[in-house]
Scaffold this motif. Structure first.
Motif, short mmCIF file in Angstrom:
data_model
loop_
_atom_site.label_atom_id
_atom_site.label_comp_id
_atom_site.label_asym_id
_atom_site.label_seq_id
_atom_site.Cartn_x
_atom_site.Cartn_y
_atom_site.Cartn_z
N MET A 1 0.83 -1.20 0.00
CA MET A 1 0.00 0.00 0.00
C MET A 1 0.87 1.25 0.00
O MET A 1 0.65 2.19 -0.78
CB MET A 1 -0.92 0.00 1.22
N LEU B 1 -1.11 4.30 -1.77
CA LEU B 1 -2.54 4.15 -1.49
C LEU B 1 -2.81 4.29 0.00
O LEU B 1 -2.10 3.71 0.82
CB LEU B 1 -3.04 2.79 -1.97
N LEU C 1 -7.95 0.85 0.35
CA LEU C 1 -8.36 -0.02 -0.75
C LEU C 1 -9.22 -1.12 -0.17
O LEU C 1 -8.87 -1.70 0.87
CB LEU C 1 -7.13 -0.62 -1.45
#
Length: 324
Positions: free
Chosen positions: A94, A99, A102
């Protein structure tokens, strides 16, 4: 178009269904060799690499129905799967992808496991999907199949994956198929309904097109290839025929219907192939979990492994990316 896709979840406006229109499909002809050739070219004419490949794989996770439909399912296994749905990638992946958040498209379980899934996913925004109606064969009296839908809804299901009576398709009894699916759609109420056609049992691509059209006319929000229990599950030629039926229905009615291939897809390469199909046949709106789901939990391990390689430059052992 009459419906827009949300960023995560289901269509904002649902397929209302229409009266059975036999003239939309009775004389349809499907050129099987041409469909197979078209499907075979999908992965050869377009190649995605590096950061583009990573983006496609992340989107596949967003569109995945993380599923457990085993005879030895337990509430603990379902809770672990829900934790994976909330955080499908390891923290270092991640971070490497930049990110913050998610999630998978949904978690799909048997009706008796819906309560455990709903509790584990509370506050996450991830829908709980339940198979119902005598999954996987569907060979139960209709009143019991409808009761199973209502039970799953009472337990907290947001989506229902129903199975059809294959004999109606094989016998060409389209009115019986329509009435059965319409009754299931009514029983689903506010929950979105995915109609599983079990295409591996339908014998011909022509039957696949016809069954797809009847399911949509009866009010299905999604059409889905397979239960994952048939001898042959999702294939690209079958999926091509289904999405073209979906496109024809959308052209006639203005409703966008979702598509879910399921079963037989195991690799990151498969995840990209089916997304290419959706992009080329239907366009970018169908690359959202509102209109596209992948019923293939086992592919998440390979996707995570490929993304780990993208971030670190090394392949991790598959055991490092267990689902639950």
């Amino acid at each position: 178009m009459n419906a827009d896709a949300t960023a995560h979840g289901t269509n904002t406006l649902r397929n209302a269904g229409i009266p059975l229109q036999l003239d939309w499909f009775e004389t349809i002809a499907v050129n099987t060799p041409a469909a197979e050739r078209r499907a075979a070219t999908l992965t050869t004419r377009r190649s995605v690499k590096k950061e583009w490949q990573a983006a496609w794989l992340v989107n596949a996770i967003r569109c995945m129905d993380l599923t457990t439909l085993a005879g030895d399912d337990t509430e603990d296994r379902v809770r672990r799967l829900c934790a994976k749905a909330r955080r499908p990638l390891a923290d270092h992946i991640m971070e490497g992808l930049g990110l913050d958040r998610l999630m998978t498209g949904a978690v799909c379980v048997y009706p008796t496991m819906v309560g455990a899934a709903a509790r584990a996913l509370e506050g996450s925004g991830i829908p709980v999907a339940s198979v119902a109606t005598g999954f996987p064969a569907g060979l139960m009296p209709l009143d019991l199949r409808l009761a199973e839908i209502r039970y799953a809804l009472d337990q907290g299901a947001d989506e229902i994956d129903i199975v059809i009576t294959r004999a109606h398709v094989l016998d060409g009894n389209w009115s019986a198929l329509y009435e059965e699916i319409a009754a299931m759609r009514e029983a689903c109420g506010a929950a979105h309904m995915k109609a599983i056609l079990a295409t591996g049992d339908l014998k011909t691509l022509r039957n696949v097109y016809k069954a797809s059209m009847v399911a949509m006319q009866a009010g299905a929000d999604f059409i889905k290839t397979s239960t994952g229990k048939e001898g042959v599950n999702a294939t690209l030629p079958v999926s091509l025929v289904m999405v073209r039926a979906l496109r024809d229905y959308s052209h006639e009615t203005g409703y966008r219907i979702g598509f879910k291939p399921a079963g037989g897809m195991k690799t990151a390469k498969d995840a990209i192939a089916w997304q290419i199909l959706m992009k080329e046949e239907l366009g970018n709106p169908w690359l959202s979990p509102a209109l596209f789901r992948l019923g293939a939990s086992s592919m998440l391990g390979d996707i995570e492994r490929q993304l780990d390689h993208h971030v670190t430059g090394r392949y991790a052992a598959s055991s490092r990316h267990a689902l639950a």
